[in-house]
Design a protein around this motif. Sequence first.
Motif, PDB file in Angstrom:
ATOM      1  N   GLU A  66       1.079   1.420   0.961  1.00  0.00           N
ATOM      2  CA  GLU A  66       0.596   0.326   1.805  1.00  0.00           C
ATOM      3  C   GLU A  66       1.142   0.448   3.229  1.00  0.00           C
ATOM      4  N   ASP A  67       2.442   0.716   3.347  1.00  0.00           N
ATOM      5  CA  ASP A  67       3.040   0.849   4.684  1.00  0.00           C
ATOM      6  C   ASP A  67       2.490   2.068   5.412  1.00  0.00           C
ATOM      7  N   ARG A  70      -1.026   1.177   6.549  1.00  0.00           N
ATOM      8  CA  ARG A  70      -1.026   0.120   7.552  1.00  0.00           C
ATOM      9  C   ARG A  70      -0.516   0.608   8.905  1.00  0.00           C
ATOM     10  N   ILE A  71       0.512   1.420   8.919  1.00  0.00           N
ATOM     11  CA  ILE A  71       1.139   1.805  10.184  1.00  0.00           C
ATOM     12  C   ILE A  71       0.664   3.172  10.686  1.00  0.00           C
ATOM     13  N   GLY A  73      -1.965   4.967   9.189  1.00  0.00           N
ATOM     14  CA  GLY A  73      -3.419   4.970   9.064  1.00  0.00           C
ATOM     15  C   GLY A  73      -3.849   5.838   7.899  1.00  0.00           C
ATOM     16  N   GLU A 157       6.956  -3.489  13.729  1.00  0.00           N
ATOM     17  CA  GLU A 157       6.300  -3.214  12.450  1.00  0.00           C
ATOM     18  C   GLU A 157       6.962  -2.031  11.731  1.00  0.00           C
ATOM     19  N   SER A 161       9.282  -1.780   7.984  1.00  0.00           N
ATOM     20  CA  SER A 161       8.511  -1.120   6.923  1.00  0.00           C
ATOM     21  C   SER A 161       9.403  -0.194   6.087  1.00  0.00           C
TER      22      SER A 161
END
Length: 175
Positions: A66-67, A70-71, A73, A157, A161
Amino acid sequence: MRPEPGQVLHFSEDPTIERFVPHVAPTSKLKESYVWAVDHDRCPDYWFPRACPRAMAWVGPRTTEEDAARIIGAGCGERVHAIEYGWLQAIREVRLYAYRLPADGFAPIGDPPSAVVSTAAVTPLGPPERVGDLFELHEEAGIQLRVLPSLWPFWDEVIASTLEFSGIRLRNARR
Protein backbone atom coordinates in the motif's frame (compact mmCIF):
# COMPACT_ATOMS: atom_id res chain seq x y z
CA MET A 1 27.95 6.34 -12.38
CA ARG A 2 28.74 3.62 -9.87
CA PRO A 3 31.94 2.34 -8.29
CA GLU A 4 33.68 -0.78 -9.54
CA PRO A 5 34.47 -3.62 -7.10
CA GLY A 6 36.95 -2.46 -4.46
CA GLN A 7 35.98 1.18 -4.94
CA VAL A 8 33.76 3.82 -3.38
CA LEU A 9 32.87 7.19 -4.91
CA HIS A 10 33.00 10.78 -3.78
CA PHE A 11 30.88 13.22 -5.82
CA SER A 12 31.94 16.85 -6.13
CA GLU A 13 31.53 19.92 -8.31
CA ASP A 14 35.27 20.55 -7.81
CA PRO A 15 37.42 18.72 -10.40
CA THR A 16 40.73 19.77 -8.78
CA ILE A 17 40.89 17.65 -5.61
CA GLU A 18 44.15 15.72 -5.42
CA ARG A 19 43.81 14.30 -1.91
CA PHE A 20 40.86 13.96 0.44
CA VAL A 21 41.73 14.94 4.00
CA PRO A 22 39.45 14.06 6.94
CA HIS A 23 37.44 17.02 8.17
CA VAL A 24 34.34 17.80 10.20
CA ALA A 25 31.58 18.82 7.82
CA PRO A 26 30.14 22.24 8.78
CA THR A 27 26.61 20.81 9.02
CA SER A 28 27.58 17.55 10.75
CA LYS A 29 26.33 16.64 14.19
CA LEU A 30 29.39 14.38 14.48
CA LYS A 31 32.61 15.77 15.93
CA GLU A 32 34.98 13.27 14.30
CA SER A 33 36.93 14.11 11.15
CA TYR A 34 36.12 11.95 8.14
CA VAL A 35 36.57 11.54 4.42
CA TRP A 36 33.07 10.78 3.11
CA ALA A 37 32.19 8.50 0.20
CA VAL A 38 29.36 6.24 -0.96
CA ASP A 39 29.04 2.65 -2.11
CA HIS A 40 27.13 1.30 -5.11
CA ASP A 41 23.70 1.44 -3.50
CA ARG A 42 23.94 5.01 -2.18
CA CYS A 43 25.46 6.62 -5.30
CA PRO A 44 22.06 7.77 -6.66
CA ASP A 45 21.63 9.92 -3.53
CA TYR A 46 24.39 12.16 -4.94
CA TRP A 47 23.35 12.48 -8.59
CA PHE A 48 22.42 16.11 -7.84
CA PRO A 49 24.09 19.48 -7.41
CA ARG A 50 25.62 19.56 -3.93
CA ALA A 51 23.23 22.14 -2.45
CA CYS A 52 20.10 20.67 -4.06
CA PRO A 53 17.54 19.52 -1.50
CA ARG A 54 16.21 16.06 -2.26
CA ALA A 55 13.82 13.61 -0.63
CA MET A 56 14.32 9.99 -1.56
CA ALA A 57 12.28 6.88 -0.79
CA TRP A 58 12.61 3.23 -1.76
CA VAL A 59 11.09 -0.14 -1.08
CA GLY A 60 12.67 -2.03 1.82
CA PRO A 61 11.99 -5.35 3.50
CA ARG A 62 9.30 -3.85 5.78
CA THR A 63 7.56 -1.77 3.08
CA THR A 64 3.89 -2.50 2.56
CA GLU A 65 2.44 -2.76 -0.94
CA GLU A 66 0.00 0.00 0.00
CA ASP A 67 2.77 2.46 0.91
CA ALA A 68 4.79 1.61 -2.19
CA ALA A 69 1.77 2.13 -4.46
CA ARG A 70 0.67 5.31 -2.66
CA ILE A 71 4.03 7.07 -2.54
CA ILE A 72 6.13 5.60 -5.36
CA GLY A 73 3.23 4.69 -7.61
CA ALA A 74 1.95 1.42 -9.00
CA GLY A 75 4.27 0.12 -11.71
CA CYS A 76 6.75 2.99 -11.17
CA GLY A 77 9.71 0.99 -9.88
CA GLU A 78 11.02 0.67 -6.36
CA ARG A 79 12.63 4.07 -5.82
CA VAL A 80 11.65 7.73 -6.16
CA HIS A 81 13.70 10.90 -5.79
CA ALA A 82 11.93 14.23 -5.37
CA ILE A 83 13.29 17.71 -5.99
CA GLU A 84 11.76 21.16 -6.28
CA TYR A 85 11.05 22.98 -9.56
CA GLY A 86 13.51 25.69 -8.59
CA TRP A 87 16.40 23.21 -8.96
CA LEU A 88 15.67 21.97 -12.50
CA GLN A 89 18.04 24.40 -14.20
CA ALA A 90 20.86 23.63 -11.76
CA ILE A 91 20.44 19.89 -12.40
CA ARG A 92 20.65 20.52 -16.15
CA GLU A 93 23.74 22.72 -15.89
CA VAL A 94 25.81 21.32 -13.00
CA ARG A 95 29.24 19.93 -13.80
CA LEU A 96 29.39 17.03 -11.36
CA TYR A 97 32.44 14.80 -10.99
CA ALA A 98 33.00 11.41 -9.39
CA TYR A 99 36.25 10.49 -7.71
CA ARG A 100 37.01 6.80 -7.47
CA LEU A 101 38.58 5.95 -4.13
CA PRO A 102 39.97 2.63 -2.84
CA ALA A 103 37.33 0.99 -0.61
CA ASP A 104 40.00 -0.28 1.79
CA GLY A 105 40.02 1.89 4.89
CA PHE A 106 36.39 2.97 4.55
CA ALA A 107 33.73 1.77 6.99
CA PRO A 108 29.94 2.17 6.96
CA ILE A 109 28.48 4.97 9.07
CA GLY A 110 24.91 5.41 10.27
CA ASP A 111 22.14 3.02 11.21
CA PRO A 112 21.23 1.97 8.62
CA PRO A 113 24.46 2.98 6.87
CA SER A 114 24.06 6.00 4.59
CA ALA A 115 27.71 6.43 3.61
CA VAL A 116 31.20 5.12 4.19
CA VAL A 117 33.94 7.06 5.93
CA SER A 118 37.68 6.99 6.39
CA THR A 119 39.63 8.60 9.21
CA ALA A 120 42.79 8.69 7.06
CA ALA A 121 43.60 10.89 4.08
CA VAL A 122 42.76 9.26 0.74
CA THR A 123 44.26 9.75 -2.71
CA PRO A 124 41.90 9.16 -5.65
CA LEU A 125 42.66 6.21 -7.92
CA GLY A 126 42.76 8.54 -10.92
CA PRO A 127 41.44 11.84 -12.21
CA PRO A 128 37.81 12.71 -11.54
CA GLU A 129 35.25 11.55 -14.10
CA ARG A 130 32.53 13.84 -15.38
CA VAL A 131 29.23 12.34 -14.28
CA GLY A 132 27.16 13.55 -17.25
CA ASP A 133 23.41 13.87 -17.64
CA LEU A 134 21.78 13.44 -14.23
CA PHE A 135 18.31 12.85 -15.71
CA GLU A 136 19.73 10.08 -17.89
CA LEU A 137 21.42 8.45 -14.87
CA HIS A 138 18.09 8.32 -13.06
CA GLU A 139 16.34 6.87 -16.10
CA GLU A 140 19.01 4.20 -16.65
CA ALA A 141 18.84 3.21 -12.98
CA GLY A 142 15.04 2.94 -13.08
CA ILE A 143 14.67 5.69 -10.48
CA GLN A 144 11.62 7.92 -10.78
CA LEU A 145 12.58 11.60 -10.55
CA ARG A 146 9.66 13.66 -9.31
CA VAL A 147 9.56 17.46 -9.47
CA LEU A 148 7.40 19.24 -6.89
CA PRO A 149 6.63 22.83 -5.85
CA SER A 150 7.76 21.94 -2.30
CA LEU A 151 9.35 18.82 -0.82
CA TRP A 152 7.66 19.07 2.57
CA PRO A 153 4.25 17.45 1.87
CA PHE A 154 6.01 14.57 0.09
CA TRP A 155 8.60 14.26 2.87
CA ASP A 156 5.91 14.15 5.56
CA GLU A 157 4.21 11.26 3.73
CA VAL A 158 7.49 9.39 3.23
CA ILE A 159 8.72 9.56 6.82
CA ALA A 160 5.33 8.40 8.13
CA SER A 161 5.35 5.39 5.77
CA THR A 162 7.00 1.98 5.78
CA LEU A 163 9.37 2.99 2.95
CA GLU A 164 13.06 3.46 3.58
CA PHE A 165 14.16 7.03 2.99
CA SER A 166 16.84 9.67 3.01
CA GLY A 167 16.67 13.44 2.88
CA ILE A 168 19.71 15.47 1.89
CA ARG A 169 20.12 19.26 2.10
CA LEU A 170 16.50 19.61 3.18
CA ARG A 171 17.47 22.84 4.96
CA ASN A 172 17.63 24.31 1.41
CA ALA A 173 14.04 23.30 0.59
CA ARG A 174 11.24 25.86 0.30
CA ARG A 175 9.24 26.46 3.45
